[in-house]
Design a protein around this motif. Structure first.
Motif, PDB file in Angstrom:
ATOM      1  N   ASP A 172     -41.004   2.819  13.826  1.00  7.70           N
ATOM      2  CA  ASP A 172     -41.685   1.843  14.671  1.00  7.70           C
ATOM      3  C   ASP A 172     -40.769   1.560  15.872  1.00  7.70           C
ATOM      4  O   ASP A 172     -40.409   2.475  16.582  1.00  7.70           O
ATOM      5  CB  ASP A 172     -42.080   0.587  13.892  1.00  7.70           C
ATOM      6  CG  ASP A 172     -43.068   0.902  12.764  1.00  7.70           C
ATOM      7  OD1 ASP A 172     -44.022   1.671  13.019  1.00  7.70           O
ATOM      8  OD2 ASP A 172     -42.883   0.388  11.651  1.00  7.70           O
ATOM      9  N   ASP A 173     -40.357   0.305  16.064  1.00  8.27           N
ATOM     10  CA  ASP A 173     -39.492  -0.034  17.204  1.00  8.27           C
ATOM     11  C   ASP A 173     -38.032  -0.207  16.805  1.00  8.27           C
ATOM     12  O   ASP A 173     -37.222  -0.656  17.598  1.00  8.27           O
ATOM     13  CB  ASP A 173     -39.980  -1.345  17.849  1.00  8.27           C
ATOM     14  CG  ASP A 173     -41.298  -1.178  18.564  1.00  8.27           C
ATOM     15  OD1 ASP A 173     -41.720  -0.031  18.795  1.00  8.27           O
ATOM     16  OD2 ASP A 173     -41.916  -2.201  18.894  1.00  8.27           O
ATOM     17  N   GLU A 174     -37.700   0.132  15.558  1.00 10.42           N
ATOM     18  CA  GLU A 174     -36.341  -0.079  15.058  1.00 10.42           C
ATOM     19  C   GLU A 174     -35.535   1.214  15.100  1.00 10.42           C
ATOM     20  O   GLU A 174     -35.961   2.246  14.568  1.00 10.42           O
ATOM     21  CB  GLU A 174     -36.391  -0.601  13.627  1.00 10.42           C
ATOM     22  CG  GLU A 174     -35.023  -0.934  13.074  1.00 10.42           C
ATOM     23  CD  GLU A 174     -35.064  -1.408  11.632  1.00 10.42           C
ATOM     24  OE1 GLU A 174     -33.988  -1.409  11.001  1.00 10.42           O
ATOM     25  OE2 GLU A 174     -36.149  -1.761  11.141  1.00 10.42           O
ATOM     26  N   LEU A 175     -34.368   1.151  15.734  1.00  9.38           N
ATOM     27  CA  LEU A 175     -33.469   2.304  15.792  1.00  9.38           C
ATOM     28  C   LEU A 175     -32.865   2.535  14.419  1.00  9.38           C
ATOM     29  O   LEU A 175     -32.248   1.640  13.838  1.00  9.38           O
ATOM     30  CB  LEU A 175     -32.364   2.066  16.819  1.00  9.38           C
ATOM     31  CG  LEU A 175     -31.352   3.198  16.980  1.00  9.38           C
ATOM     32  CD1 LEU A 175     -32.010   4.472  17.509  1.00  9.38           C
ATOM     33  CD2 LEU A 175     -30.211   2.755  17.905  1.00  9.38           C
ATOM     34  N   ILE A 176     -33.047   3.751  13.899  1.00  7.16           N
ATOM     35  CA  ILE A 176     -32.551   4.114  12.568  1.00  7.16           C
ATOM     36  C   ILE A 176     -31.236   4.873  12.658  1.00  7.16           C
ATOM     37  O   ILE A 176     -30.313   4.642  11.894  1.00  7.16           O
ATOM     38  CB  ILE A 176     -33.591   4.972  11.805  1.00  7.16           C
ATOM     39  CG1 ILE A 176     -34.932   4.251  11.717  1.00  7.16           C
ATOM     40  CG2 ILE A 176     -33.084   5.391  10.440  1.00  7.16           C
ATOM     41  CD1 ILE A 176     -34.891   2.936  10.988  1.00  7.16           C
ATOM     42  N   SER A 177     -31.165   5.821  13.607  1.00  7.73           N
ATOM     43  CA  SER A 177     -29.942   6.621  13.724  1.00  7.73           C
ATOM     44  C   SER A 177     -29.804   7.196  15.125  1.00  7.73           C
ATOM     45  O   SER A 177     -30.777   7.323  15.862  1.00  7.73           O
ATOM     46  CB  SER A 177     -29.943   7.762  12.696  1.00  7.73           C
ATOM     47  OG  SER A 177     -30.977   8.685  12.982  1.00  7.73           O
ATOM     48  N   VAL A 178     -28.553   7.541  15.460  1.00  8.82           N
ATOM     49  CA  VAL A 178     -28.216   8.204  16.721  1.00  8.82           C
ATOM     50  C   VAL A 178     -27.329   9.393  16.375  1.00  8.82           C
ATOM     51  O   VAL A 178     -26.340   9.241  15.654  1.00  8.82           O
ATOM     52  CB  VAL A 178     -27.469   7.255  17.684  1.00  8.82           C
ATOM     53  CG1 VAL A 178     -27.040   7.996  18.941  1.00  8.82           C
ATOM     54  CG2 VAL A 178     -28.318   6.043  18.027  1.00  8.82           C
ATOM     55  N   ASN A 179     -27.712  10.561  16.891  1.00  6.82           N
ATOM     56  CA  ASN A 179     -26.922  11.769  16.675  1.00  6.82           C
ATOM     57  C   ASN A 179     -26.720  12.491  17.996  1.00  6.82           C
ATOM     58  O   ASN A 179     -27.688  12.729  18.720  1.00  6.82           O
ATOM     59  CB  ASN A 179     -27.621  12.713  15.692  1.00  6.82           C
ATOM     60  CG  ASN A 179     -27.681  12.122  14.306  1.00  6.82           C
ATOM     61  OD1 ASN A 179     -26.658  11.969  13.664  1.00  6.82           O
ATOM     62  ND2 ASN A 179     -28.871  11.760  13.870  1.00  6.82           N
ATOM     63  N   ARG A 180     -25.474  12.850  18.268  1.00  9.39           N
ATOM     64  CA  ARG A 180     -25.182  13.623  19.475  1.00  9.39           C
ATOM     65  C   ARG A 180     -25.473  15.082  19.171  1.00  9.39           C
ATOM     66  O   ARG A 180     -24.995  15.628  18.179  1.00  9.39           O
ATOM     67  CB  ARG A 180     -23.718  13.465  19.876  1.00  9.39           C
ATOM     68  CG  ARG A 180     -23.393  14.202  21.159  1.00  9.39           C
ATOM     69  CD  ARG A 180     -21.997  13.839  21.644  1.00  9.39           C
ATOM     70  NE  ARG A 180     -21.776  14.406  22.945  1.00  9.39           N
ATOM     71  CZ  ARG A 180     -20.921  15.395  23.185  1.00  9.39           C
ATOM     72  NH1 ARG A 180     -20.203  15.917  22.190  1.00  9.39           N
ATOM     73  NH2 ARG A 180     -20.772  15.867  24.411  1.00  9.39           N
ATOM     74  N   LEU A 181     -26.261  15.731  20.039  1.00  7.91           N
ATOM     75  CA  LEU A 181     -26.604  17.123  19.836  1.00  7.91           C
ATOM     76  C   LEU A 181     -25.863  18.066  20.761  1.00  7.91           C
ATOM     77  O   LEU A 181     -25.742  19.247  20.460  1.00  7.91           O
ATOM     78  CB  LEU A 181     -28.123  17.335  20.050  1.00  7.91           C
ATOM     79  CG  LEU A 181     -29.060  16.556  19.148  1.00  7.91           C
ATOM     80  CD1 LEU A 181     -30.501  16.990  19.412  1.00  7.91           C
ATOM     81  CD2 LEU A 181     -28.722  16.756  17.685  1.00  7.91           C
TER      82      LEU A 181
END
Length: 185
Positions: A172-181
């Motif tokens: 939804d509008d909640e950030l779950i994870s961030v990954n640098r690619l």
């Protein structure tokens, strides 16, 4: 779940015309690598800042998936000043130290962040359950990331590469994870 792939544009050839500044030869070579990397991510949609260098960085993946790049003004780079800053380091440091401060004709961090976050929420609403590439710029990208997670700050911005890619996964509008690619290939 929705994945937003924020792509900081590749190296560009400097001109004072922000809107039509093109990628450099190195930038075009890196844009090809961006396309190669993103072809493994099952991309559905490609959107971009209206600035030429941002569009040129992501148009390869749009071509690969047979879609046009959708231009979204909210992902353009923040306006720092009306005239080029005499001391860019001082100018950029000052706006990051005080989110409400702006130089003449420029956007404060607060105003630029609000614009970028609104554009992000619009993409989250419009493209639920999709993988969306967003061609953008370093400062606005980090301001958006900072809204969702304060770890993404001025120090983080100073260490970005050009290009750079961050995959932000939302429920939804909640950030779950961030990954640098992005890794130099």
């Amino acid at each position: 779940m929705i994945n937003l792939y924020f792509v900081r544009h590749a190296h560009s050839t400097y001109t004072p015309d922000e809107l039509s500044r093109p990628l450099s030869a190195r930038g075009f070579a890196d844009a090809t690598k961006v396309t190669e990397l993103l072809t493994t991510e099952k991309i559905d949609i490609v959107v971009s800042s209206p600035y030429k260098r941002a569009v040129q960085t992501v148009e390869g993946i749009a071509d690969c998936i047979g879609k046009k790049v959708e231009i979204i003004d909210g992902f353009k780079e923040r306006t720092l000043t009306t005239e080029p800053a005499e001391d860019f380091t001082l100018a950029i440091t000052k706006v990051w130290e005080d989110y409400n401060f702006s130089w003449e004709g420029g956007e404060s961090n607060f105003i630029a962040q609000k614009r970028g976050v609104e554009a992000t929420y619009n993409v989250l609403e419009k493209y639920k359950d999709k993988n969306v590439v967003i061609g953008t710029h370093g400062n606005i990208m980090v301001l958006i990331m900072n809204f969702f997670d304060k770890r993404y700050d001025f120090s983080f911005w100073k260490n970005l590469e050009m290009p750079d890619i961050y995959k932000l996964t939302f429920e939804d509008d909640e950030l779950i994870s961030v990954n640098r690619l992005w890794e130099k290939l």
